[in-house]
Motif scaffolding. Structure first.
Motif, PDB file in Angstrom:
ATOM      1  N   ASN A  46      16.592  33.577  17.400  1.00  0.00           N
ATOM      2  CA  ASN A  46      15.189  34.039  16.804  1.00  0.00           C
ATOM      3  C   ASN A  46      14.683  32.830  16.140  1.00  0.00           C
ATOM      4  OD1 ASN A  46      15.038  36.533  17.967  1.00  0.00           O
ATOM      5  ND2 ASN A  46      15.345  37.453  16.202  1.00  0.00           N
ATOM      6  N   SER A  47      13.265  32.513  16.606  1.00  0.00           N
ATOM      7  CA  SER A  47      12.325  31.740  15.403  1.00  0.00           C
ATOM      8  C   SER A  47      10.863  32.112  15.524  1.00  0.00           C
ATOM      9  CB  SER A  47      12.994  29.831  16.314  1.00  0.00           C
ATOM     10  OG  SER A  47      11.400  29.235  15.984  1.00  0.00           O
ATOM     11  N   LEU A  48      10.174  31.202  14.115  1.00  0.00           N
ATOM     12  CA  LEU A  48       8.868  30.947  14.030  1.00  0.00           C
ATOM     13  C   LEU A  48       8.675  29.751  14.214  1.00  0.00           C
ATOM     14  CD1 LEU A  48       6.957  33.769  12.276  1.00  0.00           C
ATOM     15  CD2 LEU A  48       6.378  31.419  12.683  1.00  0.00           C
ATOM     16  N   ARG A  49       9.012  29.332  13.373  1.00  0.00           N
ATOM     17  CA  ARG A  49       8.138  28.217  12.760  1.00  0.00           C
ATOM     18  C   ARG A  49       8.770  27.001  13.532  1.00  0.00           C
ATOM     19  NH1 ARG A  49       8.531  30.846   8.834  1.00  0.00           N
ATOM     20  NH2 ARG A  49      10.148  31.800   9.683  1.00  0.00           N
ATOM     21  N   THR A  50      10.403  27.215  14.537  1.00  0.00           N
ATOM     22  CA  THR A  50      10.288  25.833  15.300  1.00  0.00           C
ATOM     23  C   THR A  50       9.987  26.190  16.317  1.00  0.00           C
ATOM     24  OG1 THR A  50      12.953  25.667  13.610  1.00  0.00           O
ATOM     25  CG2 THR A  50      12.554  25.055  16.377  1.00  0.00           C
ATOM     26  N   ARG A 110      18.366  25.698  19.480  1.00  0.00           N
ATOM     27  CA  ARG A 110      18.084  26.447  18.798  1.00  0.00           C
ATOM     28  C   ARG A 110      19.668  26.742  19.394  1.00  0.00           C
ATOM     29  NH1 ARG A 110      15.472  29.451  14.768  1.00  0.00           N
ATOM     30  NH2 ARG A 110      15.742  27.275  13.581  1.00  0.00           N
ATOM     31  N   GLU A 142      18.463  23.601  15.337  1.00  0.00           N
ATOM     32  CA  GLU A 142      19.441  24.079  13.732  1.00  0.00           C
ATOM     33  C   GLU A 142      20.756  24.750  15.146  1.00  0.00           C
ATOM     34  OE1 GLU A 142      18.126  27.280  11.230  1.00  0.00           O
ATOM     35  OE2 GLU A 142      20.265  27.749  10.583  1.00  0.00           O
ATOM     36  N   HIS A 147      20.399  21.608  10.566  1.00  0.00           N
ATOM     37  CA  HIS A 147      18.994  21.801  10.789  1.00  0.00           C
ATOM     38  C   HIS A 147      18.083  20.179  10.646  1.00  0.00           C
ATOM     39  CE1 HIS A 147      15.693  23.612  12.238  1.00  0.00           C
ATOM     40  NE2 HIS A 147      15.634  24.995  11.018  1.00  0.00           N
ATOM     41  N   GLN A 150      14.705  20.144   9.966  1.00  0.00           N
ATOM     42  CA  GLN A 150      14.070  20.981   9.181  1.00  0.00           C
ATOM     43  C   GLN A 150      14.549  20.387   7.687  1.00  0.00           C
ATOM     44  OE1 GLN A 150      12.558  24.580   7.772  1.00  0.00           O
ATOM     45  NE2 GLN A 150      12.251  23.465   6.439  1.00  0.00           N
ATOM     46  N   CYS A 280      13.252  27.257   3.315  1.00  0.00           N
ATOM     47  CA  CYS A 280      12.845  26.268   4.662  1.00  0.00           C
ATOM     48  C   CYS A 280      12.246  27.611   4.973  1.00  0.00           C
ATOM     49  CB  CYS A 280      14.176  26.225   5.526  1.00  0.00           C
ATOM     50  SG  CYS A 280      14.936  27.528   5.007  1.00  0.00           S
ATOM     51  N   LEU A 281      11.811  29.096   4.721  1.00  0.00           N
ATOM     52  CA  LEU A 281      11.873  30.235   5.550  1.00  0.00           C
ATOM     53  C   LEU A 281      12.243  30.455   6.808  1.00  0.00           C
ATOM     54  CD1 LEU A 281       7.911  29.929   5.049  1.00  0.00           C
ATOM     55  CD2 LEU A 281       9.083  30.910   3.814  1.00  0.00           C
ATOM     56  N   PRO A 282      12.479  31.735   7.268  1.00  0.00           N
ATOM     57  CA  PRO A 282      11.987  32.744   6.342  1.00  0.00           C
ATOM     58  C   PRO A 282      12.615  33.174   5.150  1.00  0.00           C
ATOM     59  CG  PRO A 282      13.626  33.615   7.982  1.00  0.00           C
ATOM     60  CD  PRO A 282      13.236  32.229   8.346  1.00  0.00           C
ATOM     61  N   ARG A 308       7.004  20.692   9.504  1.00  0.00           N
ATOM     62  CA  ARG A 308       7.735  20.720  10.620  1.00  0.00           C
ATOM     63  C   ARG A 308       7.296  19.944  11.473  1.00  0.00           C
ATOM     64  NH1 ARG A 308      11.299  24.230  11.036  1.00  0.00           N
ATOM     65  NH2 ARG A 308      12.048  23.415  12.950  1.00  0.00           N
TER      66      ARG A 308
HETATM   67  N1   CP Z   1      12.820  27.266   8.886  1.00  0.00           N
HETATM   68  C1   CP Z   1      12.785  27.736  10.289  1.00  0.00           C
HETATM   69  O1   CP Z   1      13.861  26.768  11.218  1.00  0.00           O
HETATM   70  O2   CP Z   1      11.861  28.782  10.298  1.00  0.00           O
HETATM   71  P1   CP Z   1      12.700  29.617  11.732  1.00  0.00           P
HETATM   72  O3   CP Z   1      13.884  30.012  12.184  1.00  0.00           O
HETATM   73  O4   CP Z   1      11.204  30.360  12.277  1.00  0.00           O
HETATM   74  O5   CP Z   1      12.357  28.278  13.302  1.00  0.00           O
END
Ligand code: CP
Length: 323
Positions: A46-50, A110, A142, A147, A150, A280-282, A308
């Motif tokens: 899963n990912s949001l930011r990347t 990823r 990542e 990563h 990041q 780095c979130l989440p 990012r």
């Molecule tokens: N920090 C980071 O890589 O966020 P995601 O896992 O949401 O991509």
């Protein structure tokens, strides 16, 4: 640049940081570079930011973007060589990778640590197959152990907000209910050790990071002592890296209820030099960091995430320039 995995792949850090600011000031100035070029972003996790920042970076450069969620809609992939494929996996990575490479110019992957076998994770079995068999430049979004997008964004953020030439940057372990990989702390350590900062790592005993990434860092087991005078606090959980206890690789060593004293709260921040807070979130609030700290004016988690896009754009730009 053919591979983006380690800090050494980006070359001179001052030049990379200057380029990041150039890109940030005028992010559409290199749209011609990506014309008729395709970025393929492959997500095993899963990912949001990347996902969003890398797509945006590629679009800023004029690229076409294809995103593949391997676990949603693609054939289930076998990754081990030599197995009789009579189970639920319909395709082998060794065919899938060159096929994917034939549809694009640059590949981002990823694929998190699986925690089944430390050697496989730390030898980057999956990503190295992409490097070997795709025929394309590969950047890590990542992996099992790193990563870098990041860490580069973290460094850009520190550079933008530092108020002295050589700030004290403290990376602290913090509690979490699940076993998390070491990719983020590994890369953060690697990049901080290459940067012009005074770097300190603090964590409970048993969470020692692999010397490959952290060798040369000052490790301080007393968290409060580590925080004293810090200019930046970087919080992150990680599971046991298995350096001193190989049998515990990928495990959470203590019931997290007993480790809540490691949560970054106002009392921790009070002993710093009015430090900025990074993650780095989440992030799990009131596990890693309290609401009060993450919502404070010293929290940089949103500009850090926004950077990012910039770190990804510098990496893609350099790969496009080198095609
Ligand atoms: N920090 C980071 O890589 O966020 P995601 O896992 O949401 O991509």
């Amino acid at each position: 640049m053919r591979v983006f995995q380690h800090v050494s792949d980006i070359g001179d850090l001052h030049a990379a940081l200057a380029e990041a600011q150039e890109v940030k000031q005028n992010r559409y100035a290199w749209e011609h570079l990506g014309h008729n070029k395709t970025a393929l972003l492959i997500f095993f996790n899963n990912s949001l930011r990347t996902r969003l920042s890398t797509q945006k970076a590629a679009m800023n450069l004029g690229m076409n973007v294809i995103v593949l969620d391997v676990n949603q809609g693609a054939w289930k992939l076998e990754t081990e060589r030599g197995v009789i494929m009579d189970g639920d996996k319909s395709e082998h990575l060794l065919e899938a990778i060159p096929v994917m490479g034939s549809y694009c110019d640059i590949i981002g992957v990823r694929s998190f640590a699986r925690f089944e076998n430390r050697k496989d994770d730390y030898e980057e079995l999956i990503l190295n197959q992409f490097i070997q068999y795709s025929g394309r430049p590969v950047f890590f979004m990542e992996s099992a152990t790193v990563h870098p997008l990041q860490a580069f964004a973290d460094l850009i953020t520190i550079e933008e907000h530092k108020t002295c030439q050589r700030p004290k940057v403290v990376m602290t372990w913090a509690p979490h209910p699940k076993a998390l990989p070491q990719a983020v702390p590994n890369s953060f350590a690697e990049w901080m050790l290459a940067a012009d900062v005074d770097f300190v790592v603090t964590h409970p005993e048993g969470y020692e990071l692999d010397p490959k990434f952290v060798s040369g860092a000052h490790v301080e087991y007393d968290q409060m002592k580590a925080f004293e005078g810090a200019d930046f606090i970087y919080a992150k959980n990680w599971s046991c890296p298995g350096v001193t206890q190989p049998e515990n690789y990928g495990k959470v060593l203590h019931d997290y209820h007993t480790m809540m004293g490691w949560t970054v709260d106002a009392a921790h921040m009070a002993v710093t030099n009015n430090a900025a807070f990074l993650h780095c979130l989440p992030v799990r609030r009131n596990m890693i960091v309290t609401d009060e700290v993450i919502e404070s004016p010293r929290s940089l988690v949103i500009p850090e995430a926004a950077n990012r896009e910039i770190s990804a754009q510098v990496v893609l730009k350099r790969m496009l320039e080198n095609l």
